[in-house]
Design a protein around this motif. Sequence first.
Motif: not given
Length: 361
Positions: A98-112, A194-206
């Motif tokens: 879509i934009h020729g740029d996939s590099g604007k990324i935030i990696q979600g962690t408990a420390g974000t 565009i966000g992603t979420a892992n179904t294995r993480d249910r209950g971590v931070n709903e």
Amino acid sequence: MAELLRLPAEKLYEEELEILRKEDSGTVPAGWAMSPRAVFTFIAGGKAGKKDILPKYIGNKRLIEMAIATLVTDRALLLIGEPGTAKSTLSELLAAAIHGDSGKIIQGTAGTTEEQIRYSWNYAMLLANGPSREALVKSPVYRAMESGTIARFEEISRCSSEVQDALISILSEKSMTIPELGEEVSAVRGFSIIGTANTRDRGVNEMSSALKRRFNILVLPAPGDIETEMDIVRKRVGELSTQFQLQSELPGEELVEKVVTIFRELRAGMTLDRKEKLKAPSGVISTAEAISLLTNSMALSGSFGSGRITEEDVAAGLQGTIVKDEEKDRLVWKEYLENIMKKRGAEWRKLYLACSEMNQS
């Protein structure tokens, strides 16, 4: 110049993207590099003039269409699924096309932190001269808003609820206030997340219902049948073999089928013919893990073997992939070997013996 370990999608598929843009006759939305149909062709495969565009995501094509259609509007997109369902891959491919740029990324962690979503400061400049545009450190979301592009937010549900809530106003108002400067940044058309979420993480931070309402949610399923999963594994293993220049033959059809069968059965807790129930291991037994296993087996064979993957090469990887919890998983794996694999006859015999030997070591 040193060779990069991994190229972003827009560099890896640069030639295809250039041809698709050149041959594109569709209507291109504001801020996009190509039409929705061309984006679909890039991801799902097809033709661009005389050029064959290889499929990069193997799965339900309707899901790809729905993802692209979401991004045509001002809605954000959330991809949910089990580990190994190619959420991050699809996210990267969409942003690259879509934009020729996939590099604007935030990696979600408990420390974000909230600052990583909005903005932070160069504290040396802040202390010296006070708040200023020069001292402002823009987040990937901030940069996507002002350039009208896509920001990718990986593993949203791993972030705290306070951090997740920082997204609500951005997604609702399409703007970001900077009170220290008395300014407001408004998103340029084309901006999305565009966000992603892992179904294995249910209950971590709903995720709150308020945040979920700001997304169009697509659930990416695990491969529905063994043939589809084998196609995914073969394709990705072939790509990794070329990328890492592995000095080994690609795994044969029978070996791929055996590995995928083992993974599907342990993942489902049942044999493929549904006649016997199985204990499931504690770890993730995903398609991604099967790809990693076979890639490592090729590296092992190419570096220390004959260049042709043997049952011993695969057995070494299976042991480490399945037995994550030494006490529980070793028993699960042993029962699978003795009750399932051992009884499958001569064609499974070599792999059974190699796995049994590893399980005893």
